[in-house]
Design a protein around this motif. Sequence first.
Motif, PDB file in Angstrom:
ATOM      1  N   LYS A  10       0.722  -1.060   0.103  1.00  0.00           N
ATOM      2  CA  LYS A  10      -0.083   0.118   0.026  1.00  0.00           C
ATOM      3  C   LYS A  10       0.866   1.317   0.025  1.00  0.00           C
ATOM      4  O   LYS A  10       0.668   2.023  -0.894  1.00  0.00           O
ATOM      5  N   SER A  11       1.956   1.243   0.749  1.00  0.00           N
ATOM      6  CA  SER A  11       2.924   2.410   0.999  1.00  0.00           C
ATOM      7  C   SER A  11       3.521   2.670  -0.505  1.00  0.00           C
ATOM      8  O   SER A  11       3.690   3.603  -0.898  1.00  0.00           O
ATOM      9  N   GLU A  49       2.367   1.752  -3.308  1.00  0.00           N
ATOM     10  CA  GLU A  49       1.551   2.217  -4.312  1.00  0.00           C
ATOM     11  C   GLU A  49       1.223   3.682  -4.216  1.00  0.00           C
ATOM     12  O   GLU A  49       1.202   4.781  -5.096  1.00  0.00           O
ATOM     13  N   LEU A  50       1.257   4.454  -2.896  1.00  0.00           N
ATOM     14  CA  LEU A  50       1.041   6.045  -2.652  1.00  0.00           C
ATOM     15  C   LEU A  50       2.129   6.576  -3.227  1.00  0.00           C
ATOM     16  O   LEU A  50       2.156   7.629  -3.792  1.00  0.00           O
ATOM     17  N   TRP A 110       2.156   6.775  -6.761  1.00  0.00           N
ATOM     18  CA  TRP A 110       1.271   7.956  -7.426  1.00  0.00           C
ATOM     19  C   TRP A 110       1.871   9.511  -7.129  1.00  0.00           C
ATOM     20  O   TRP A 110       1.600  10.402  -7.976  1.00  0.00           O
TER      21      TRP A 110
END
Length: 639
Positions: free
Chosen positions: A49-50, A52-53, A56
């Motif tokens: 999750k980290s 992916e952020l 982006w």
Amino acid sequence: MNFKHPDFLWAFLLLVIPIIVHLFQLRKFKKTPFTNVQLLKKISVETRKSSELKKWLILLSRLLTLSFLIVAFTQPFITNKEFIDAETETIIYLDNSYSMQARGENGPLLQRSINELIDHVSKNNNVAIFTNDLTLKSVGPSELQARLLNIGYTQNQYDFNEILLKAKSLFSKDSSSIKNLVIISDFQIPDQRVSEFTTTNFNINLIKSQSIIDSNISIDSISLIEDNEGRKQLSTKLSRQGKIDNNIPVSLFNSNNSLIAKTSVSFKDKNSAEAIFDVTNLSGVSGMISITDDGLAYDNNFYFSVNEPEKINILSVNDTDDSFLKKIYTTDEFNYESYQIDKLDYNRLEKQQLIIINQLTPTTSLINTLNNLSMKGINTLFIPNISKPVKESFSGIPSVIFDSLIISSKKITNINFDHPLFNGVFEYPVSNFQYPEVQGYFHITGNFNSVLSLENNEPFLISNKTNYSFTASLDESNSNFKNSPLIVPILYNLGKKSLSQPTLYYTLGAQEDIDFNISLSQDETITIKNDQYNFIPIQENYGQKVRINTANSVSTEGHYGIYTKDEKLQNISFNANRNESNLEYLNINQLNNITISESIPEFFQDLKSENKVKELWKWFVIFALIFLIIESLILKYFK
């Protein structure tokens, strides 16, 4: 927002590339067997999750960095919609009058203004410049710079209305363009200077060149006088502005710049002073009076020429006593002749400069002869005889009719102080004068100018071109005018002005006539020249006399010679008008309908702002760098 190079906007299509790279990871993952992943599964989910952020955020920062760079290359700007398609015209008036010789904080005012204009005008193609004697329009930057550097001082000076008219003629007829008039001057207050601007269809901007000098000494005039022993002396009048207590050296030079004499003057508690030089032996030469001061330079030299005056020919035809004329027209200055009508030699008339008909009835042939001579520039003066019928008494001046005799005692009370006959006679108009009177006079009609008038406004002395006439007899039985102080300056000046001879000096631009008793052929002309200049002045050939006018011939002060072919007729000297020697300046803050700029660079900066044009590409470059730094920080510190 507008763009100078909008074609670069197509580069936004390239932003698809980083998007594709970030959305489709092309790297293949290799599977590695592990005995127990229960513990690692939770950690793996949180890391993904980290990750992916972070991806982006990196994508966003890169897209913004590239976007700001693309926009920067298009050179964006913002402007008021009113000025987007409007063309800007700028007309600059540069005052190059003598007062701009004054020193400012950065040197002479004119030279400083020229240097600043060169720095800024070359970057703006739609600018025209005019001075008091020069117009620069539609010239390239290099030629403009060269011609600006060659601008000199002139005594000509436009007033505000003339500046507006000149600017109006230089602006285009395009009503949609933005028109700016810039006036660069010290705004000295000369005579009859207009102090207000009328509303115009263009913007008016004033830039004041500020002088730092607070005192000035000028040589104002010179004159020839005689002392008690008959020696000729040159009287030099000087004036000061500001506080100057020390003695001022005054030098006399000849035309070769050799020092002849030197003295000094002190103003003490007065604002004027006089220097006296002995010039008994300077007849027929040119010279210069010179001083040195810290004020304006143009009024520190005064040029003059001493010429041997030519005697003026005056002839009177009399039917009465002419002793009063003989006392005025003395042999040292005039060649005076007197005749009775029956002994008059008509061949003598055309050699005269002034012809006086003294109380006789002119014959038809004499009237015709005088009219023809008047057309050749010869002056005539008529003194009527009121004891004879009016039709027999007088009919000699064209366009003037002596129609009736009036017997009535009247005082001569009205003096036309502006008439040329009174130049230098009165220091100021007088009102407590002991007025002469007449017992009878003729009523006249026609075209004429009154020189003297009676208390009922009937004319007593009139002028019509080269013709002059009294309307009453000067006999003591009819008038006491012969005993009046007025008769000497009037008749003397009439005689002197009958032949306008060169004086000590002339003022540049003034309407001055000079007469020469010479006969020129049809193809011959008189020229004015020195080592640097050669002019053909306006001239009229009257057969036995040639009259020249120097008004628009000479523009530079100094010594000149008057020539016909290679023969030198006279020396002549010119000086600039001293009107600009004063140190009074206009307070432009009190003017209406104008904008004030402190300096030329400030005006051009304001002009850019007034057009509402703000370039933004630098800001977009800064934003691109900011997001590039943000990307670096994300890569380094974001886990």
